[in-house]
Design an enzyme around this catalytic site. Structure first.
Site, PDB file in Angstrom:
ATOM      1  N   TYR A  33     108.576  65.141  59.042  1.00 44.69           N
ATOM      2  CA  TYR A  33     108.014  64.331  60.168  1.00 44.69           C
ATOM      3  C   TYR A  33     106.845  63.760  59.697  1.00 44.69           C
ATOM      4  O   TYR A  33     105.980  63.998  58.736  1.00 44.69           O
ATOM      5  CB  TYR A  33     107.998  64.952  61.364  1.00 44.69           C
ATOM      6  N   ARG A  52     103.922  59.345  51.925  1.00 42.85           N
ATOM      7  CA  ARG A  52     103.973  60.823  52.146  1.00 42.85           C
ATOM      8  C   ARG A  52     105.249  61.460  52.717  1.00 42.85           C
ATOM      9  O   ARG A  52     105.816  62.396  52.149  1.00 42.85           O
ATOM     10  CB  ARG A  52     102.811  61.400  52.940  1.00 42.85           C
ATOM     11  N   ARG A 100     127.294  74.571  60.808  1.00 48.55           N
ATOM     12  CA  ARG A 100     126.207  75.392  60.292  1.00 48.55           C
ATOM     13  C   ARG A 100     126.592  76.160  59.016  1.00 48.55           C
ATOM     14  O   ARG A 100     127.506  76.871  58.769  1.00 48.55           O
ATOM     15  CB  ARG A 100     125.785  76.553  61.388  1.00 48.55           C
ATOM     16  N   LYS A 147     105.495  67.895  54.717  1.00 52.50           N
ATOM     17  CA  LYS A 147     105.110  67.867  56.071  1.00 52.50           C
ATOM     18  C   LYS A 147     106.542  68.188  56.843  1.00 52.50           C
ATOM     19  O   LYS A 147     107.398  67.177  57.352  1.00 52.50           O
ATOM     20  CB  LYS A 147     104.594  66.494  56.556  1.00 52.50           C
ATOM     21  N   GLU A 179      92.996  74.999  56.142  1.00 53.98           N
ATOM     22  CA  GLU A 179      93.088  73.855  56.662  1.00 53.98           C
ATOM     23  C   GLU A 179      93.085  74.011  58.298  1.00 53.98           C
ATOM     24  O   GLU A 179      93.219  75.205  58.559  1.00 53.98           O
ATOM     25  CB  GLU A 179      94.023  72.777  56.534  1.00 53.98           C
ATOM     26  N   LEU A 203      98.224  70.280  53.280  1.00 53.77           N
ATOM     27  CA  LEU A 203      98.944  69.058  53.452  1.00 53.77           C
ATOM     28  C   LEU A 203      97.807  67.983  52.928  1.00 53.77           C
ATOM     29  O   LEU A 203      96.615  67.938  53.206  1.00 53.77           O
ATOM     30  CB  LEU A 203      99.136  68.613  54.855  1.00 53.77           C
TER      31      LEU A 203
END
Length: 285
Positions: A33, A52, A100, A147, A179, A203
């Protein structure tokens, strides 16, 4: 009026938006995301966020069928359709929907979902008072440079912060600050900004990159290194950066007042520069 959201090529009222229960983003957290800020109706450094996104997807071997130009166009259309002046645009891409099974499915199209959130960034109360931070152990996986939508550890850290009356959690590992749960952590000594090096442990923040691009204009220098909680408590200033907090001063860590307890001049100056950059339709690339 409900928001207009984007799901797999269609612009829909949010109540009509649906994805499969077999989507791998839902089943496995198999997705990436990004969140781009919007200020004054303009995207802020969206190209860097999409770069990114592309890198994160490459790291999990998720091929993107859309160009950056196509994704920017969807961002801009959502701004227009929702009359968004200030807020954020959330983008999530998953590997797609399939029965799945842990192994990657074959011949499955990725799922792309995007939506807006109206929020006040420029006049956020924390910019005037500073925000409170608490610390908690860093329980995340080893690839924080990706991310990923796997956000259970940050969710728990954010909940701990909320229950502690704080606005952010700083994560501690091996005695040093990694962070924030959703931000980059900084401290200030004299005219020097300090934040840890980029690696798989953090990140690569887009707002971090912008702040470093402003060093010459701001008159500050940068020391890229780890710092401990004890060093942060003794710092002249502390602040965080992220797409949604911009540059936000930190005045309390674990109940300890930083310096004189007021937002410091460094954070306020950097915030001022960043907002001016954003209002011009900021692009660093």
């Amino acid at each position: 009026m409900s928001r207009i959201v984007y799901v797999n090529g269609a612009y829909l009222p949010e109540e009509d938006a649906k994805i499969s229960i077999f989507d791998r983003g839902f089943i496995f957290g198999d997705g990436i995301y990004e969140v781009s800020a919007v200020i004054g109706g303009k995207l802020v450094d969206c190209e860097a966020h999409l770069a990114r996104l592309e890198r994160s997807c490459g790291e999990i071997r998720l091929a993107l069928p859309w160009s950056k130009a196509e994704l920017v166009a969807v961002h801009e259309e959502l701004i227009k359709r929702n009359e968004l002046d200030e807020g954020g645009i959330y983008l999530q891409v998953s590997r797609g929907a399939s029965d799945r099974d842990f192994a990657f499915p074959k011949d499955v199209a990725p799922t792309l979902v995007m939506f807006t959130q109206a929020r006040s960034f420029v006049d956020a109360p924390g910019a005037k008072t500073g925000i409170k931070v608490v610390t908690t152990p860093d329980l995340r996986w080893a690839r924080r440079d990706i991310k990923s939508v796997n956000l259970l550890a940050p969710v728990l850290a954010k909940q701990f912060a909320a229950e502690s009356g704080a606005q952010e959690a700083w994560l501690i590992e091996d005695g040093v600050v990694t962070e924030g749960a959703s931000s980059t952590a900084w401290i200030v000594k004299g005219k020097t900004l300090i934040s840890r090096p980029l690696s798989n442990k953090v990140l690569p923040g887009i707002t971090r990159k912008a702040v470093l691009a402003f060093l010459a204009e701001s008159g500050f220098t940068f020391e890229e290194r780890e710092f401990t909680l004890e060093e942060a408590l003794d710092a002249e200033e502390a602040f965080i950066t992220s797409a949604t907090s911009l540059v936000m001063p930190v005045t309390t860590i674990d109940g300890h007042t930083i310096h004189n307890g007021a937002p410091g001049p460094t954070a306020l100056r950097l915030r001022e520069i960043y907002i001016a950059f954003a209002r011009k339709g900021g692009v660093l690339g």
